[in-house]
Design an enzyme around this catalytic site. Structure first.
Site, PDB file in Angstrom:
ATOM      1  N   GLY A  96       0.810  -1.220   0.000  1.00 58.76           N
ATOM      2  CA  GLY A  96       0.000   0.000   0.000  1.00 58.76           C
ATOM      3  C   GLY A  96       0.834   1.255   0.000  1.00 58.76           C
ATOM      4  N   ASN A  97       0.156   2.388   0.166  1.00 53.04           N
ATOM      5  CA  ASN A  97       0.845   3.683   0.247  1.00 53.04           C
ATOM      6  C   ASN A  97       0.170   4.550   1.304  1.00 53.04           C
ATOM      7  OD1 ASN A  97      -1.222   5.517  -1.094  1.00 53.04           O
ATOM      8  ND2 ASN A  97      -0.924   3.977  -2.702  1.00 53.04           N
ATOM      9  N   ARG A  98       0.731   5.725   1.541  1.00 51.71           N
ATOM     10  CA  ARG A  98       0.295   6.547   2.674  1.00 51.71           C
ATOM     11  C   ARG A  98      -0.786   7.573   2.347  1.00 51.71           C
ATOM     12  NH1 ARG A  98       3.503   5.404   6.880  1.00 51.71           N
ATOM     13  NH2 ARG A  98       5.634   4.711   6.487  1.00 51.71           N
ATOM     14  N   SER A  99      -1.431   7.460   1.207  1.00 50.05           N
ATOM     15  CA  SER A  99      -2.486   8.427   0.886  1.00 50.05           C
ATOM     16  C   SER A  99      -3.684   8.229   1.824  1.00 50.05           C
ATOM     17  CB  SER A  99      -2.939   8.246  -0.570  1.00 50.05           C
ATOM     18  OG  SER A  99      -4.036   9.095  -0.818  1.00 50.05           O
ATOM     19  N   ALA A 155      -3.752   7.974  -5.102  1.00 51.49           N
ATOM     20  CA  ALA A 155      -2.400   7.448  -5.247  1.00 51.49           C
ATOM     21  C   ALA A 155      -2.555   5.999  -5.717  1.00 51.49           C
ATOM     22  CB  ALA A 155      -1.657   7.523  -3.924  1.00 51.49           C
TER      23      ALA A 155
END
Ligand code: CTP
Ligand code: CA
Length: 224
Positions: free
Chosen positions: A33-36, A100
């Site tokens: 995943g990512n931090r958005s 994102a």
């Protein structure tokens, strides 16, 4: 701080917005995943709704609540977002890709949980590229449709940040690109945002620093 517009200047306009960050499954219990957080995308949806637009939000793993008055399509992965955005794009007057999207996904998703015993001391993941949703929608756009992308960059030098943005809008082919710096202290997860908006020639059309709602309203001002 710009006040939320009380004018229904987007009345009847169909605005499609993606928000959040995609998660790429590895097995039934794990993902990349990512931090958005989805805050900027949700602020865009709220602001567009307040200005009279017909809003559809394609939401991936948001950390914030979405008002029930906003039509929301929930997605998880980049492929799901690709499908939802492609489906909704046909009838949209304006498309804003604030999400994102993971650039890569695991080549295969394990049916059962990955077990240490089966892997050993090192695990190598093979990733494959995801479709570029923004570039695809820009290529397929119909006359009169406005497409706005975001560029999340960690570059701290203002000139180099701008150069990256100019490169990116050329590659993407969208009408506007909202360039924002992300990292430890900026962008993702925070309440405020600082952005530079470029047109398709790389010319700066707006620079805003403020709450994500005021940034949202400045972006929506581009829809004329
Ligand atoms: N985007 C997309 N589909 C992808 C990757 C990105 O639609 N597979 C969109 C994002 O929603 C954003 C824009 O493209 O609006 C730019 O995303 P960004 O990650 O900044 O650019 P990339 O082209 O992926 O390049 P890089 O991450 O290498 O900087
Ligand atoms: Ca990317």
């Amino acid at each position: 701080e710009a006040a939320a517009s009380a004018v229904a200047d987007l009345a009847g306009r169909r605005v499609l917005i993606s928000a959040g960050g995609t998660r790429e499954p590895l097995d039934p219990v794990r993902f990349l995943g990512n931090r958005s957080s989805g805050k900027q995308g949700v602020a865009l949806a709220q602001a567009a709704l307040a200005r009279g637009a017909l809003v559809t939000l394609v939401a991936a793993n948001l950390e914030v609540a979405v008002p029930t008055s906003i039509t929301t399509v929930l997605v998880g992965s980049a492929l799901e977002m690709h499908e939802a955005m492609t489906r909704a794009a046909g009838t949209a007057d304006v498309i804003i890709m604030a999400a994102a999207v993971a650039d890569y996904r695991p080549r295969s998703v394990q049916v059962g949980k990955i077990k240490k015993e089966d892997v050993g001391d090192t695990l190598t993941l093979e990733l494959v590229k995801n479709p570029d949703i923004l570039a695809e929608l820009s290529t397929a756009s119909r006359p009169g449709q406005l497409i706005i992308g975001f560029a999340a960059e960690t570059e701290t030098d203002a000139d180099r940040l701008l150069a990256l943005g100019r490169d990116k809008i050329t590659r993407k082919g969208c009408d506007y690109l909202v360039v924002n710096r992300v990292g430890q202290d900026a962008g993702f997860g925070t309440e405020r945002n600082t952005v530079t908006v470029l047109d398709r020639h790389g010319v700066i059309v707006n620079e805003v620093s403020g709450s994500k709602m005021s940034v949202a309203n400045c972006i929506l001002d581009l829809i004329g």
